[in-house]
Design a protein around this motif. Sequence first.
Motif, PDB file in Angstrom:
ATOM      1  N   ALA A   8       0.826  -1.214   0.000  1.00  0.00           N
ATOM      2  CA  ALA A   8       0.000   0.000   0.000  1.00  0.00           C
ATOM      3  C   ALA A   8       0.860   1.264   0.000  1.00  0.00           C
ATOM      4  O   ALA A   8       1.804   1.346  -0.780  1.00  0.00           O
ATOM      5  CB  ALA A   8      -0.985  -0.034   1.167  1.00  0.00           C
ATOM      6  N   HIS A   9       0.557   2.211   0.885  1.00  0.00           N
ATOM      7  CA  HIS A   9       1.262   3.496   0.864  1.00  0.00           C
ATOM      8  C   HIS A   9       2.737   3.358   1.233  1.00  0.00           C
ATOM      9  O   HIS A   9       3.550   4.211   0.867  1.00  0.00           O
ATOM     10  CB  HIS A   9       0.572   4.512   1.778  1.00  0.00           C
ATOM     11  N   VAL A  74      -5.554  -1.364   7.370  1.00  0.00           N
ATOM     12  CA  VAL A  74      -6.518  -1.027   6.325  1.00  0.00           C
ATOM     13  C   VAL A  74      -7.890  -0.865   6.970  1.00  0.00           C
ATOM     14  O   VAL A  74      -8.178  -1.444   8.016  1.00  0.00           O
ATOM     15  CB  VAL A  74      -6.594  -2.108   5.216  1.00  0.00           C
ATOM     16  N   SER A  75      -8.722  -0.080   6.331  1.00  0.00           N
ATOM     17  CA  SER A  75     -10.099   0.065   6.814  1.00  0.00           C
ATOM     18  C   SER A  75     -11.024  -0.307   5.672  1.00  0.00           C
ATOM     19  O   SER A  75     -10.695  -0.153   4.502  1.00  0.00           O
ATOM     20  CB  SER A  75     -10.354   1.483   7.294  1.00  0.00           C
ATOM     21  N   GLY A  76     -12.127  -0.814   6.033  1.00  0.00           N
ATOM     22  CA  GLY A  76     -13.097  -1.233   5.015  1.00  0.00           C
ATOM     23  C   GLY A  76     -14.415  -0.527   5.226  1.00  0.00           C
ATOM     24  O   GLY A  76     -14.605   0.215   6.175  1.00  0.00           O
TER      25      GLY A  76
END
Length: 77
Positions: A8-9, A74-76
């Motif tokens: 990711a980032h 992470v968020s969902g």
Amino acid sequence: MNNVLFFAHLKDEVGVESLQIEAKGKSVLALKQEVHETYGLSSIDSVMTAINEEFAEDDDVIQEGDTIAFIPPVSGG
């Protein structure tokens, strides 16, 4: 040598998806600190770490040939 993967980032901050780093005998925390100092990763303290596809703790010791992955939260929805 060890293969260190960024997701990711983190991949964007480092500029590559993976690096070869000599990490044998280091703790996960020591490797996090090294990566933070070298690449300026701002959120390395909050990432999850896996060694050879199994979640690891900061005090786990890295062995020769291990693959280490840094996975940000992470968020969902």
